[in-house]
Motif scaffolding. Structure first.
Motif, PDB file in Angstrom:
ATOM      1  N   ILE A   1       0.841  -1.275  -0.031  1.00  0.00           N
ATOM      2  CA  ILE A   1      -0.025   0.167  -0.136  1.00  0.00           C
ATOM      3  C   ILE A   1       1.020   1.302  -0.104  1.00  0.00           C
ATOM      4  O   ILE A   1       0.699   2.073  -0.571  1.00  0.00           O
ATOM      5  CB  ILE A   1      -0.931   0.019   1.369  1.00  0.00           C
ATOM      6  N   LYS A   2       1.899   1.182   0.811  1.00  0.00           N
ATOM      7  CA  LYS A   2       2.732   2.507   0.719  1.00  0.00           C
ATOM      8  C   LYS A   2       3.537   2.381  -0.368  1.00  0.00           C
ATOM      9  O   LYS A   2       3.756   3.912  -0.984  1.00  0.00           O
ATOM     10  CB  LYS A   2       3.870   2.115   2.004  1.00  0.00           C
ATOM     11  N   GLN A   3       3.879   1.432  -0.991  1.00  0.00           N
ATOM     12  CA  GLN A   3       4.472   1.630  -2.400  1.00  0.00           C
ATOM     13  C   GLN A   3       3.720   2.143  -3.398  1.00  0.00           C
ATOM     14  O   GLN A   3       3.973   3.099  -4.222  1.00  0.00           O
ATOM     15  CB  GLN A   3       4.743   0.290  -2.990  1.00  0.00           C
ATOM     16  N   LEU A   4       2.394   1.971  -3.460  1.00  0.00           N
ATOM     17  CA  LEU A   4       1.390   2.554  -4.403  1.00  0.00           C
ATOM     18  C   LEU A   4       1.027   4.037  -3.955  1.00  0.00           C
ATOM     19  O   LEU A   4       0.872   4.769  -4.998  1.00  0.00           O
ATOM     20  CB  LEU A   4       0.074   1.800  -4.328  1.00  0.00           C
ATOM     21  N   LEU A   5       1.140   4.381  -2.623  1.00  0.00           N
ATOM     22  CA  LEU A   5       1.041   5.766  -2.398  1.00  0.00           C
ATOM     23  C   LEU A   5       2.302   6.431  -2.871  1.00  0.00           C
ATOM     24  O   LEU A   5       1.906   7.819  -3.184  1.00  0.00           O
ATOM     25  CB  LEU A   5       0.597   5.891  -0.714  1.00  0.00           C
ATOM     26  N   ASP A   6       3.211   6.109  -2.872  1.00  0.00           N
ATOM     27  CA  ASP A   6       4.555   6.594  -3.029  1.00  0.00           C
ATOM     28  C   ASP A   6       4.595   6.986  -4.829  1.00  0.00           C
ATOM     29  O   ASP A   6       5.514   7.626  -5.214  1.00  0.00           O
ATOM     30  CB  ASP A   6       5.913   5.845  -2.788  1.00  0.00           C
ATOM     31  N   GLN A   7       3.717   6.267  -5.419  1.00  0.00           N
ATOM     32  CA  GLN A   7       3.799   6.464  -6.959  1.00  0.00           C
ATOM     33  C   GLN A   7       3.519   7.694  -7.293  1.00  0.00           C
ATOM     34  O   GLN A   7       2.567   8.545  -6.765  1.00  0.00           O
ATOM     35  CB  GLN A   7       2.769   5.435  -7.748  1.00  0.00           C
ATOM     36  N   GLU A   8       4.024   8.277  -8.478  1.00  0.00           N
ATOM     37  CA  GLU A   8       3.808   9.472  -8.912  1.00  0.00           C
ATOM     38  C   GLU A   8       2.388   9.668  -9.800  1.00  0.00           C
ATOM     39  O   GLU A   8       1.765  10.744  -9.607  1.00  0.00           O
ATOM     40  CB  GLU A   8       5.042   9.999  -9.895  1.00  0.00           C
ATOM     41  N   ASP A   9       2.094   8.703 -10.669  1.00  0.00           N
ATOM     42  CA  ASP A   9       0.903   8.665 -11.345  1.00  0.00           C
ATOM     43  C   ASP A   9       0.630   7.275 -11.433  1.00  0.00           C
ATOM     44  O   ASP A   9       1.250   6.352 -11.262  1.00  0.00           O
ATOM     45  CB  ASP A   9       1.034   9.229 -12.573  1.00  0.00           C
TER      46      ASP A   9
END
Length: 119
Positions: free
Chosen positions: A71-79
């Protein structure tokens, strides 16, 4: 992470995600039939479906900490690349809101038993 009062149930989480995917698909179809005025509803449902599809495999195969990390990795995505949407910024806002909601549920390890269509 705090010590959970109940053990992590990856199957329950995966089933909850599957239910949310189905509900989001129905919501998209309903919004699509309603037309121009329902573009925000369509984008919100598309964002929820994308998030749940992105997390589904991780939920089945991992423990609570790994799921929270995804979930954290997806939140850190730019777009976020989602086809068929109407407004990229609106969808990004809905994706992030959905991810934060699921992150809170994951941290507390509760809410995944709620199978109601509308949440």
């Amino acid at each position: 992470m705090s010590v959970p009062s109940k053990p992590w149930d990856s199957e329950l989480v995966a089933k909850w995600l599957e239910g949310r995917i189905e509900a989001a698909a129905r919501d998209q179809a309903t919004a699509d039939r309603r037309g121009y005025g329902a573009e925000d509803d369509y984008d919100k449902a598309a964002a929820e479906e994308w998030v749940c599809r992105s997390l589904r495999t991780t939920a089945r195969e991992s423990e609570q900490a790994a799921f929270a990390l995804r979930i954290k990795q997806l939140l850190d995505q730019e777009d976020y690349r989602i086809t068929g949407i109407h407004d990229d910024r609106r969808v990004e806002r809905h994706v992030r809101a959905t991810l934060r909601k699921i992150a809170k549920m994951t941290k507390a390890n509760e809410g995944f038993e709620n199978k109601l269509r509308y949440q």
